[in-house]
Scaffold this active site. Structure first.
Site, PDB file in Angstrom:
ATOM      1  N   ASP A 102       0.835  -1.203   0.000  1.00 30.51           N
ATOM      2  CA  ASP A 102       0.000   0.000   0.000  1.00 30.51           C
ATOM      3  C   ASP A 102       0.870   1.254   0.000  1.00 30.51           C
ATOM      4  O   ASP A 102       0.356   2.372  -0.095  1.00 30.51           O
ATOM      5  CB  ASP A 102      -1.014  -0.007   1.155  1.00 30.51           C
ATOM      6  CG  ASP A 102      -0.363  -0.004   2.531  1.00 30.51           C
ATOM      7  OD1 ASP A 102       0.871  -0.157   2.615  1.00 30.51           O
ATOM      8  OD2 ASP A 102      -1.101   0.150   3.522  1.00 30.51           O
ATOM      9  N   SER A 103       2.198   1.065   0.062  1.00 34.52           N
ATOM     10  CA  SER A 103       3.115   2.190  -0.155  1.00 34.52           C
ATOM     11  C   SER A 103       2.878   2.811  -1.525  1.00 34.52           C
ATOM     12  O   SER A 103       3.316   3.929  -1.790  1.00 34.52           O
ATOM     13  CB  SER A 103       4.573   1.719  -0.038  1.00 34.52           C
ATOM     14  OG  SER A 103       4.782   0.557  -0.819  1.00 34.52           O
ATOM     15  N   ASP A 155      -1.133  -6.123  -0.345  1.00 29.79           N
ATOM     16  CA  ASP A 155      -1.353  -5.450   0.932  1.00 29.79           C
ATOM     17  C   ASP A 155      -2.834  -5.129   1.060  1.00 29.79           C
ATOM     18  O   ASP A 155      -3.427  -4.567   0.135  1.00 29.79           O
ATOM     19  CB  ASP A 155      -0.578  -4.122   0.921  1.00 29.79           C
ATOM     20  CG  ASP A 155       0.326  -3.964   2.110  1.00 29.79           C
ATOM     21  OD1 ASP A 155       0.191  -4.739   3.079  1.00 29.79           O
ATOM     22  OD2 ASP A 155       1.172  -3.054   2.065  1.00 29.79           O
ATOM     23  N   LYS A 163      -1.229  -9.306   2.981  1.00 30.72           N
ATOM     24  CA  LYS A 163      -0.486  -8.819   4.151  1.00 30.72           C
ATOM     25  C   LYS A 163      -1.387  -7.887   4.935  1.00 30.72           C
ATOM     26  O   LYS A 163      -2.087  -7.051   4.350  1.00 30.72           O
ATOM     27  CB  LYS A 163       0.786  -8.076   3.735  1.00 30.72           C
ATOM     28  CG  LYS A 163       1.548  -7.515   4.936  1.00 30.72           C
ATOM     29  CD  LYS A 163       2.934  -7.014   4.561  1.00 30.72           C
ATOM     30  CE  LYS A 163       2.948  -5.629   3.976  1.00 30.72           C
ATOM     31  NZ  LYS A 163       2.338  -4.592   4.841  1.00 30.72           N
ATOM     32  N   GLU A 180      -1.441  -5.453   8.695  1.00 31.50           N
ATOM     33  CA  GLU A 180      -0.611  -4.876   9.749  1.00 31.50           C
ATOM     34  C   GLU A 180      -1.236  -5.153  11.121  1.00 31.50           C
ATOM     35  O   GLU A 180      -2.454  -5.158  11.265  1.00 31.50           O
ATOM     36  CB  GLU A 180      -0.484  -3.353   9.532  1.00 31.50           C
ATOM     37  CG  GLU A 180       0.247  -3.014   8.245  1.00 31.50           C
ATOM     38  CD  GLU A 180       0.483  -1.509   8.072  1.00 31.50           C
ATOM     39  OE1 GLU A 180       0.166  -0.730   8.989  1.00 31.50           O
ATOM     40  OE2 GLU A 180       0.988  -1.131   6.997  1.00 31.50           O
ATOM     41  N   GLU A 229       9.196  -4.300  10.592  1.00 28.55           N
ATOM     42  CA  GLU A 229       9.596  -2.992  10.059  1.00 28.55           C
ATOM     43  C   GLU A 229       9.972  -2.035  11.192  1.00 28.55           C
ATOM     44  O   GLU A 229       9.300  -1.972  12.236  1.00 28.55           O
ATOM     45  CB  GLU A 229       8.439  -2.382   9.240  1.00 28.55           C
ATOM     46  CG  GLU A 229       8.769  -0.980   8.739  1.00 28.55           C
ATOM     47  CD  GLU A 229       7.845  -0.451   7.650  1.00 28.55           C
ATOM     48  OE1 GLU A 229       6.912  -1.170   7.234  1.00 28.55           O
ATOM     49  OE2 GLU A 229       8.075   0.691   7.208  1.00 28.55           O
TER      50      GLU A 229
HETATM   51  O1  KIV Z   1       3.529  -1.120   1.670  1.00 29.33           O
HETATM   52  C1  KIV Z   1       4.678  -1.562   1.650  1.00 29.33           C
HETATM   53  O2  KIV Z   1       5.423  -1.334   0.700  1.00 29.33           O
HETATM   54  C2  KIV Z   1       5.117  -2.368   2.778  1.00 29.33           C
HETATM   55  C3  KIV Z   1       6.492  -2.857   2.887  1.00 29.33           C
HETATM   56  C4  KIV Z   1       7.604  -2.355   2.207  1.00 29.33           C
HETATM   57  C5  KIV Z   1       6.754  -3.871   3.886  1.00 29.33           C
HETATM   58  O3  KIV Z   1       4.346  -2.653   3.611  1.00 29.33           O
END
Ligand code: KIV
Length: 297
Positions: free
Chosen positions: A58-59, A97, A127, A129, A196
């Site tokens: 989600d970055s 994510d 993924k 959190e 992280e």
């Molecule tokens: O959103 C992301 O890119 C991440 C990581 C780099 C672990 O969660």
């Protein structure tokens, strides 16, 4: 709804990575190399370079969509990018994510959204959190046959609660809480966890205590693998790199040189040249020059 076509049947495709293979790597000690990717072109390069796990993180909210943090990105946007990555990848595991808000309202909604990532975008894992507070969701996702990657420490979706992006796990109580979270995620069925923004010593302790692979980012070299945001790796983030980022290339410089060269050539009529143009056949060109065609014109 159309059924997406995720993988071609090319017999020369490399042997796909599986979570079973990555689990063995925890024991053989060969580190797992993971990276993010958000589009077809980048995902192809990442996959062809032999990266084991590609996270559609989600970055992308920040590095692709230009938001200040990861909170605004939606399930629909994440699905769109996950599909593009899926179409590119032959070997690596593709994980998606779950964006903020897509698993925070209820376990049932979290499972329903995760199912969309697998069914509509071809993700092989999701993924999420958080630690012990996500145990019920991790159990439900695992029961639904969806591999879950946990994410502990500096969890960017908690930016407001953390009061900024701060290294976590710096006091004895915080370390105990992280260890508890890590064990709880493993017991709930997570197949792997991202660690992280935490002291190296804490990540090493978690890695030594849990039976599933840990993937570090800003967590030191003792994890079972590492992940970075691809835009940070190639200097495309337009932000001061964090201490843990190592830049392996300068795509910004490459793009700038190419784009400025193009602009100069267009403005100076140096692009395109004759070799870069299509031409009429000799016959058609001379027919156009005939008196009859000239009269018509
Ligand atoms: O959103 C992301 O890119 C991440 C990581 C780099 C672990 O969660």
């Amino acid at each position: 709804m159309s059924i997406p076509h995720f993988r071609n049947a090319d017999p020369n495709s490399p042997e796909p990575v599986t979570f079973q293979i990555l689990q063995q790597r925890k024991h053989t000690g060969r580190p797992i190399a993971a990276l993010t990717a958000y589009d077809y072109a980048t995902a192809r390069l990442v996959d062809e370079a032999g990266i084991d796990l590609i996270l559609v993180g989600d970055s992308l909210a920040q590095v692709v969509l230009g938001y200040d943090n990861t909170l605004p990105v939606t399930v629909e946007e994440m699905l769109h990018h996950t599909r593009a990555v899926r179409r590119a990848v032959r070997r690596a595991i593709v994980a998606a994510d779950m964006p903020w808000g897509s698993y925070h309202v209820s376990v049932a909604e979290g499972v329903a959204n995760a199912v969309r990532f697998v069914k509509e975008a071809g993700a092989q894992a999701v993924k999420i959190e958080g630690g012990a507070s996500r145990a019920e969701l991790v159990e439900a996702l695992s029961a639904a046959e969806i591999p879950v990657i946990g994410h502990l420490g500096l969890t960017p979706q908690s930016v407001h609660r953390m009061g900024g992006y701060r290294v976590q796990g710096k006091t004895p109580a915080a370390v105990s809480a992280l260890l508890h979270d890590a064990h709880t995620l493993e017991a709930a069925g997570a197949v792997m966890m991202v660690l992280e923004g935490m002291p190296r010593e804490v990540a090493a302790r978690i890695t030594g205590e849990v039976g599933i692979p840990t993937i570090g980012i800003g967590a030191g070299p003792d994890c079972d693998g590492q992940i970075l945001v691809i835009h940070d790796l190639v200097n495309l983030s337009f932000a001061r790199p964090a201490k843990f980022v190592r830049q392996y290339g300068d795509a910004a410089a490459l793009f700038r040189t190419a784009i400025e060269g193009y602009r100069r050539d267009v403005e100076g009529r140096a692009f395109p040249d004759d070799a870069e143009s299509y031409h009429l056949s000799k016959e058609v060109a001379s027919a156009l020059e005939s008196p009859e065609m000239r009269r018509k014109a």
